[in-house]
Write a protein that holds these residues in place. Structure first.
Motif, short mmCIF file in Angstrom:
data_model
loop_
_atom_site.label_atom_id
_atom_site.label_comp_id
_atom_site.label_asym_id
_atom_site.label_seq_id
_atom_site.Cartn_x
_atom_site.Cartn_y
_atom_site.Cartn_z
N ARG D 5 1.02 -1.20 -0.23
CA ARG D 5 0.09 -0.02 0.20
C ARG D 5 1.12 1.30 -0.07
NH1 ARG D 5 -4.56 -1.06 -1.81
NH2 ARG D 5 -5.31 0.81 -1.02
N LEU D 6 2.27 1.07 0.02
CA LEU D 6 3.20 2.15 0.02
C LEU D 6 3.88 2.29 -1.56
CD1 LEU D 6 5.69 2.70 2.72
CD2 LEU D 6 5.99 3.89 0.47
N ILE D 7 3.44 3.27 -2.17
CA ILE D 7 3.64 3.29 -3.58
C ILE D 7 4.49 4.71 -3.93
CG2 ILE D 7 2.81 3.67 -5.97
CD1 ILE D 7 1.82 1.16 -4.72
N ALA D 8 5.58 4.40 -4.64
CA ALA D 8 6.63 5.35 -5.02
C ALA D 8 6.17 6.18 -6.11
CB ALA D 8 7.99 4.94 -5.08
N VAL D 9 6.29 7.47 -6.22
CA VAL D 9 5.97 8.40 -7.40
C VAL D 9 7.57 8.86 -7.71
CG1 VAL D 9 5.19 10.30 -8.50
CG2 VAL D 9 3.66 8.91 -7.03
N ILE D 10 8.13 8.48 -8.91
CA ILE D 10 9.61 9.10 -9.30
C ILE D 10 9.46 9.79 -10.41
CG2 ILE D 10 10.66 7.16 -8.23
CD1 ILE D 10 11.01 5.61 -10.63
N GLY D 11 10.21 10.78 -10.43
CA GLY D 11 10.43 11.71 -11.71
C GLY D 11 11.11 13.03 -11.27
N GLY D 12 11.42 13.82 -12.26
CA GLY D 12 12.38 14.78 -12.02
C GLY D 12 11.92 15.91 -11.21
N GLU D 17 4.50 21.17 -17.38
CA GLU D 17 3.36 21.34 -16.87
C GLU D 17 2.41 20.18 -17.20
OE1 GLU D 17 0.84 24.91 -18.00
OE2 GLU D 17 2.48 25.90 -18.01
N GLU D 18 2.51 19.23 -18.15
CA GLU D 18 2.06 18.31 -18.44
C GLU D 18 2.38 17.14 -17.33
OE1 GLU D 18 -0.50 17.16 -20.06
OE2 GLU D 18 -0.27 15.09 -20.22
N GLU D 19 3.63 16.82 -17.10
CA GLU D 19 3.87 16.07 -16.24
C GLU D 19 3.36 16.27 -14.74
OE1 GLU D 19 8.31 14.85 -18.65
OE2 GLU D 19 8.32 16.37 -16.93
N ALA D 20 3.46 17.65 -14.46
CA ALA D 20 2.91 18.11 -13.05
C ALA D 20 1.44 17.69 -12.87
CB ALA D 20 3.07 19.62 -13.07
N ARG D 21 0.90 17.73 -14.03
CA ARG D 21 -0.65 17.32 -14.08
C ARG D 21 -0.87 16.25 -13.86
NH1 ARG D 21 -4.38 15.64 -16.93
NH2 ARG D 21 -2.94 15.06 -18.77
N LEU D 22 -0.19 15.24 -14.60
CA LEU D 22 -0.02 13.70 -14.32
C LEU D 22 0.14 13.32 -12.82
CD1 LEU D 22 1.40 12.65 -17.68
CD2 LEU D 22 -0.77 12.35 -17.17
N ALA D 23 1.31 14.10 -12.43
CA ALA D 23 1.65 13.67 -11.24
C ALA D 23 0.83 14.11 -10.13
CB ALA D 23 3.13 14.05 -11.05
N GLU D 24 0.16 15.12 -10.18
CA GLU D 24 -0.83 15.48 -9.12
C GLU D 24 -2.05 14.88 -9.21
OE1 GLU D 24 -1.56 19.79 -9.40
OE2 GLU D 24 -3.13 19.62 -7.63
N GLU D 25 -2.45 14.40 -10.45
CA GLU D 25 -3.49 13.21 -10.32
C GLU D 25 -3.21 11.83 -9.89
OE1 GLU D 25 -6.71 13.84 -10.91
OE2 GLU D 25 -7.39 11.81 -11.05
N VAL D 26 -1.95 11.47 -10.11
CA VAL D 26 -1.42 10.09 -9.59
C VAL D 26 -1.54 10.31 -8.07
CG1 VAL D 26 0.35 8.80 -9.10
CG2 VAL D 26 -0.36 9.33 -11.38
N GLY D 27 -1.16 11.54 -7.47
CA GLY D 27 -1.25 11.61 -6.01
C GLY D 27 -2.38 11.57 -5.43
N ARG D 28 -3.42 12.32 -6.10
CA ARG D 28 -4.76 12.46 -5.67
C ARG D 28 -5.58 10.93 -5.78
NH1 ARG D 28 -6.92 16.07 -9.45
NH2 ARG D 28 -5.67 17.57 -8.63
N ILE D 100 5.42 4.65 -9.84
CA ILE D 100 5.24 5.05 -10.90
C ILE D 100 6.05 6.21 -11.35
CG2 ILE D 100 3.07 6.19 -11.76
CD1 ILE D 100 1.46 5.06 -9.49
N ALA D 101 6.34 5.98 -12.48
CA ALA D 101 7.42 6.74 -13.25
C ALA D 101 6.81 7.87 -13.95
CB ALA D 101 8.79 6.03 -13.75
N LEU D 125 4.51 6.26 -17.02
CA LEU D 125 3.59 7.34 -17.56
C LEU D 125 4.63 8.41 -18.47
CD1 LEU D 125 0.77 8.53 -14.95
CD2 LEU D 125 0.24 7.48 -17.48
N ASN D 126 4.49 8.59 -19.65
CA ASN D 126 5.58 9.38 -20.61
C ASN D 126 6.97 9.35 -20.00
OD1 ASN D 126 2.87 10.10 -21.39
ND2 ASN D 126 3.32 12.36 -21.15
N THR D 127 7.38 8.08 -19.80
CA THR D 127 8.78 7.97 -19.38
C THR D 127 9.86 7.42 -20.24
OG1 THR D 127 9.95 7.56 -17.22
CG2 THR D 127 8.33 5.87 -17.99
N TRP D 128 11.00 7.04 -19.74
CA TRP D 128 11.80 6.22 -20.56
C TRP D 128 11.26 5.13 -21.22
CZ3 TRP D 128 16.28 8.64 -21.50
CH2 TRP D 128 16.69 9.78 -20.47
N ALA D 129 11.71 4.83 -22.24
CA ALA D 129 11.45 3.45 -23.03
C ALA D 129 12.85 2.63 -23.19
CB ALA D 129 10.64 3.59 -24.33
N LEU D 130 13.17 1.48 -23.08
CA LEU D 130 14.51 0.78 -22.76
C LEU D 130 14.48 -0.03 -23.98
CD1 LEU D 130 14.31 0.00 -19.06
CD2 LEU D 130 15.30 2.15 -20.18
#
Lengths: 160, 160, 160, 160
Positions: D5-12, D17-28, D100-101, D125-130
């Motif tokens: 139940r403990l989830i990491a959100v990782i990102g720069g 702005e788009e990344e911030a919008r995604l991150a805020e919604e993930v947090g919510r 969640i990256a 979400l909009n992150t690295w592809a390997l």
């Protein structure tokens, strides 16, 4: 390499002239005996020990707390850059077969704790004395002088 | 020592024969050029690189994840014991002037990330390729072969 | 959250009944006062403190040395998994506004050293006493009992 | 607490702005589902995620790289101070049941590597592809949107 020949010298980044003298002589003796010196790589006791070891042709390794090698004292031959701040203290002692503690900063105290927690012998020269509930703790092996400290570090089993 | 002469070789603890061949040749070339090799100290790519460097008379340093030097491959000359598990990956790359990545385990990926985050050039041999939003990221400098990789690691400014 | 309300309880993974009693009462008092408890997350003093805090409705955080949450004692509500072994000791104390040391393992000694090195007040209950060159060091603030320890941890400036 | 139940959100630490919008919604969404958010505690993606989680009444933990809590973004409720710089990246992901990256800094890349190395699912979400040797690596589980990312993080076994 056998880790028993890698000896940590731990002590403050600032130190008295007497502590510097002891550290330099410990470094010189370690080099004479063919041991490799590992330390935190900064000034004070660490610098004096590296200076002594280098002057006697020994190898010196500095496990640095910061983000680059520029904080290393000029006698560190192999700078290991951790970027981990004081968490690097545990690496300094874990890498060694024994640790020689000179003087007594609080960083040195944390390294003594980490060494004893890991079963690594600690030899003391003018360093912390520990007691608990009014009873002295004798885990730090006391040395008379730098040569005695190096003897005890290189054969900690013979210290009785 | 100037950290520019300390080069990290990063790669999996298990590897293919081809990766081992590349790593051994990289180690040999680093030693020939007078560079010091730093790595994670275990098997696979790390062991092959240390074997090559040792055979050519070079110095090898292993930054070990475990609690003692016994996990080090037999070609590690200076074992640094961190007890920090994979957190030691960051120390491997931060200590180096450049990193040569061979093959592609996830540990190697974390080391590539830490190196690029710290501004340390990464030279790649058969390793990860990165892209983002469909666009390739060109931060990993591609090498043709082990000698080219060592050339680029020792003078990363000339890689264009 | 203001870190001044996050208090570390440090002590051995194994402990005497008396130490457990002190630790449990410290945990309970911290919770009563609305403070959050941070510790190394294992047994002994850490478990007793978490049990006391949980019983009184407080929040408990365990900074674990191993690779997963399964080593956490059952009263740790938020397990932080470091995989860094004893290097996590520095995180336990750096996260806190003050540290209460109970009993005296060598790990606790390393934490006392790290705390004092970082300027974090250490309050002692039946713990290590330090001296140097025959002179006692008074940096560890002595407490009479668990309530006194918590008082001093929550307002370390008023300890004279 | 179950670490699942403990989830990491990782990102720069800086983001679009788009990344911030995604991150805020993930947090919510994490807070709505009763999950606890763990992150690196700084700005950019981390701050947006903490803001979203806090607004929805969730608990937020920041594993900070520096020497004190003052670098934490204002929505971090529990600041864990490591003083370990980017070595703290490994703690962020190891503490979590899944990561969640969002977006793609190099620090995020190191965290993706550490997570995959430790067997912790990574949702992107909009992150690295390997890719490796011209072949795409599919270890990062792609999400369509923030709600999908949280679904996949909370039940990574159901992602097929």
């Amino acid at each position: 390499m056998n880790n028993k020949r890698l000896i940590a010298v731990i002590g403050g980044g600032q130190c008295s002239e007497e502590e510097a003298r002891l550290a330099e002589e410990v470094g010189r003796e370690l080099a004479r005996r063919g041991a490799v010196l590992v330390c935190g790589g900064l000034g004070g006791v660490m610098e004096a020990a590296c200076r002594g070891a280098s002057a006697a042709g020994g190898l010196t390794i500095g496990i640095l707390p910061g983000d680059g090698p520029k904080d290393a004292n000029p006698y560190v031959q192999i700078p290991i850059v951790t970027g981990m701040g004081y968490a690097r203290n545990v690496v300094v002692v874990k890498s060694a077969g024994a640790a020689i503690a000179i003087g007594g900063s609080y960083g040195t105290l944390s390294e003594i704790g980490h060494a004893l927690q890991n079963g690594i012998p600690v030899i003391g020269l003018n360093t912390w004395a520990l007691s608990k509930n009014g009873k002295q703790d004798s885990s730090i092996i006391l040395a008379q002088d730098p040569v005695d400290a190096v003897n005890k570090a290189l054969s900690p089993g013979d210290t009785g």
